[in-house]
Write a protein that holds these residues in place. Structure first.
Motif, short mmCIF file in Angstrom:
data_model
loop_
_atom_site.label_atom_id
_atom_site.label_comp_id
_atom_site.label_asym_id
_atom_site.label_seq_id
_atom_site.Cartn_x
_atom_site.Cartn_y
_atom_site.Cartn_z
N ASN A 8 1.23 -1.26 0.05
CA ASN A 8 0.23 -0.11 0.16
C ASN A 8 0.67 1.15 0.02
O ASN A 8 0.88 2.50 -0.26
CB ASN A 8 -1.24 0.20 0.84
N GLN A 9 1.51 1.13 0.59
CA GLN A 9 3.22 2.26 0.67
C GLN A 9 3.03 2.79 -0.95
O GLN A 9 3.90 4.24 -0.87
CB GLN A 9 4.04 2.58 1.37
N PHE A 57 5.48 5.65 -9.28
CA PHE A 57 4.78 5.67 -8.12
C PHE A 57 4.52 6.97 -8.06
O PHE A 57 5.26 7.77 -6.39
CB PHE A 57 5.67 4.62 -6.65
N PRO A 58 4.07 7.78 -8.17
CA PRO A 58 3.80 9.19 -8.06
C PRO A 58 3.53 9.62 -6.08
O PRO A 58 3.60 10.61 -6.10
CB PRO A 58 2.61 9.92 -8.46
N ASN A 59 2.36 8.20 -6.16
CA ASN A 59 1.80 8.62 -4.48
C ASN A 59 2.86 7.87 -2.87
O ASN A 59 2.52 7.68 -1.87
CB ASN A 59 -0.18 8.12 -3.89
N TYR A 60 4.16 7.60 -3.57
CA TYR A 60 4.40 6.96 -2.52
C TYR A 60 5.00 8.17 -1.98
O TYR A 60 5.74 9.37 -2.37
CB TYR A 60 5.77 6.29 -3.09
N ARG A 61 5.57 7.35 -0.15
CA ARG A 61 5.83 8.31 1.11
C ARG A 61 6.74 7.60 1.56
O ARG A 61 6.25 7.14 2.02
CB ARG A 61 4.34 9.39 1.24
N VAL A 62 7.55 8.76 2.12
CA VAL A 62 8.89 8.18 3.11
C VAL A 62 8.18 7.80 4.51
O VAL A 62 8.05 7.05 5.29
CB VAL A 62 10.21 8.91 2.59
N LYS A 63 7.04 8.86 4.99
CA LYS A 63 6.56 8.52 6.17
C LYS A 63 5.70 7.52 6.10
O LYS A 63 5.30 6.71 7.43
CB LYS A 63 5.29 10.42 6.17
N PHE A 64 5.26 6.74 4.97
CA PHE A 64 4.65 5.36 5.85
C PHE A 64 5.39 4.45 5.69
O PHE A 64 5.05 3.46 5.70
CB PHE A 64 3.04 5.33 3.82
N SER A 65 6.11 4.82 5.94
CA SER A 65 7.52 3.96 5.64
C SER A 65 7.43 3.38 7.76
O SER A 65 7.95 2.23 8.32
CB SER A 65 9.32 4.00 6.10
N ASN A 66 7.05 4.32 8.05
CA ASN A 66 6.48 4.77 9.88
C ASN A 66 6.10 3.82 10.36
O ASN A 66 4.84 3.23 10.34
CB ASN A 66 6.59 5.99 10.30
N ILE A 114 -3.61 -16.85 9.43
CA ILE A 114 -2.91 -16.71 7.82
C ILE A 114 -1.67 -15.32 8.34
O ILE A 114 -2.53 -14.15 8.58
CB ILE A 114 -3.44 -16.50 6.97
N PRO A 115 -0.37 -15.36 7.83
CA PRO A 115 0.73 -14.60 8.33
C PRO A 115 0.44 -13.34 7.00
O PRO A 115 -0.19 -14.18 6.46
CB PRO A 115 2.18 -15.50 8.67
N VAL A 116 0.65 -12.20 7.35
CA VAL A 116 0.26 -11.33 6.34
C VAL A 116 2.30 -10.46 6.89
O VAL A 116 2.54 -10.81 7.28
CB VAL A 116 -0.61 -10.20 7.09
N ALA A 117 2.27 -9.75 5.30
CA ALA A 117 4.01 -9.47 5.15
C ALA A 117 3.54 -8.33 4.71
O ALA A 117 3.24 -7.88 2.96
CB ALA A 117 4.15 -9.95 4.46
N VAL A 118 3.69 -6.76 5.38
CA VAL A 118 3.51 -5.64 4.57
C VAL A 118 4.43 -4.83 4.48
O VAL A 118 5.81 -4.66 4.82
CB VAL A 118 2.63 -4.51 6.23
N HIS A 119 5.20 -4.07 3.87
CA HIS A 119 6.47 -3.21 2.90
C HIS A 119 6.00 -2.07 3.35
O HIS A 119 5.23 -0.88 3.48
CB HIS A 119 6.08 -2.76 1.36
N LEU A 120 6.98 -1.34 4.50
CA LEU A 120 7.30 -0.66 5.33
C LEU A 120 8.85 -0.41 5.11
O LEU A 120 9.58 -0.60 5.04
CB LEU A 120 7.26 -0.63 6.85
N GLY A 121 9.29 0.80 4.44
CA GLY A 121 10.85 1.09 4.85
C GLY A 121 10.92 1.95 2.97
O GLY A 121 10.14 1.93 1.85
N SER A 122 12.21 1.85 2.43
CA SER A 122 12.43 2.08 1.04
C SER A 122 12.32 1.95 -0.25
O SER A 122 11.97 0.34 0.12
CB SER A 122 13.87 2.22 0.86
N GLY A 123 11.55 2.89 -1.21
CA GLY A 123 11.75 1.34 -2.50
C GLY A 123 12.86 2.14 -3.22
O GLY A 123 12.99 2.36 -3.05
#
Length: 339
Positions: A167-168, A209-218, A191-200
């Protein structure tokens, strides 16, 4: 009396030396089975026309940028004439990408959690059914669907993990209310989930990815999710980098929370990754919840390079390497894999 004091001093010196960690003992590489928590079932052209060059570490491939040019033009120019050590080229066809990736898994005795779309996963799974754990790629808004439809897909395709939840890349936070029904399903199905949080990729907002935001890595955005869905097994892909202190605080407060190292070990120079990321999480006491991930995407050679980077970490004992490479993921996934 003089000799007595000399003996005491000698004894204290020996004790001080013995009491220091001997990093030479940590040079023993781990050679057992590996669980890769972060592999992708990509098409060969998923990141652009192959063969694509890749520099390790990727952060040094383009060290400065003048916005009089466009970032895409600069990236393409650097790709045409890459100037770096550790250069890799991506395979040119889907078949070759799958073949080379499977070859890496066999060479290093790896079982990999394979994230992909349900219509392409079978092409990978049939190439090495005993090497892959199927995981369903998912992102809002593209993959939004009725819960009963998603549940049917998971059951029909024997999906074992939901992720990578990306989603990030679309500017959507992990705690967005639109995810609630999907967290509920994961708890229901256990069922386990794996969530992307971090650098693209470097310059992600300018590379499609115009909507990518660093703040959503937190990782602090996961707080309300884990409070509300305490039965949720969650792995944070890329470990919420660069928010290491926040990640440590979250792991302290939510003992069910795991992380995978996917890709970040080759994103930055090793010295930086070791000192400010991996070592910090290990020293904080979370070596039992750190999992290996290669995030090799279209470059199968990144799998071996990722293994080497962990094995060469001077502060990791052999037992800690075994936890990162195998034990922690087996525990998280509740697997019974014979070593």
């Amino acid at each position: 009396m003089k000799n007595y004091f000399l003996l005491i001093i000698f004894y204290l010196m020996q004790t001080a030396v013995i009491g220091q960690p001997d990093e030479s003992k940590n040079n023993v590489p781990y050679t057992g089975p590996i669980i890769d928590m972060h592999l992708h079932a990509y098409h060969a052209d998923a990141n652009g026309p192959p063969p694509l060059p890749f520099c390790v570490p990727i952060s040094t491939m383009i060290q400065h940028f003048d916005p009089k040019d466009t970032w895409m033009e600069v990236v393409m120019k650097a790709s045409e004439n890459p100037n770096c050590e550790g250069l890799l080229l991506s395979p040119e066809t889907d078949e070759e990408l799958i073949k080379q990736t499977v070859g890496q898994l066999q060479k290093h005795n790896i079982t990999a959690v394979l994230s992909g779309e349900v219509d392409f996963l079978p092409d990978w799974l049939k190439a090495a059914p005993n090497r892959f754990i199927p995981s369903l790629k998912f992102s809002l808004p593209a993959d939004e669907m009725p819960i009963d439809s998603l549940e049917a897909i998971i059951k029909a395709n024997n999906i074992k993990v939901i992720g990578e939840i990306g989603n990030q890349y679309h500017g959507i936070a992990a705690n967005d209310p639109g995810m609630d029904k999907y967290w509920e399903l994961a708890v229901k199905l256990d069922i386990p989930v794996a969530v992307h949080l971090g650098s693209g990729p470097p310059g992600a907002p300018y590379l499609g990815f115009p909507n990518y935001r660093v703040k959503f890595s937190n990782p602090l955005q996961l707080e309300e999710v884990l409070n509300k869905y305490s039965g949720l097994r969650m792995s944070v892909m890329h470990y919420g980098e660069p928010f290491i202190d926040e990640m440590i605080a979250m792991m302290y407060t939510y003992p069910q929370l795991y992380v995978d190292l996917g890709g970040i070990m080759w994103t930055y120079p090793k010295a930086y990754f070791y000192e400010y990321h991996l070592k910090k999480m290990v020293l904080a006491g979370y070596g039992k919840r750190i999992m290996f991930g290669s995030d090799s995407m279209n470059w199968p050679g990144l799998i071996g390079k990722s293994i080497d980077i962990i094995n060469e970490a001077p502060f990791l004992s052999l037992a800690q390497k075994e936890d990162i490479f195998y034990n922690n993921a087996a525990r998280f996934l509740r697997l019974e894999i014979k070593k």
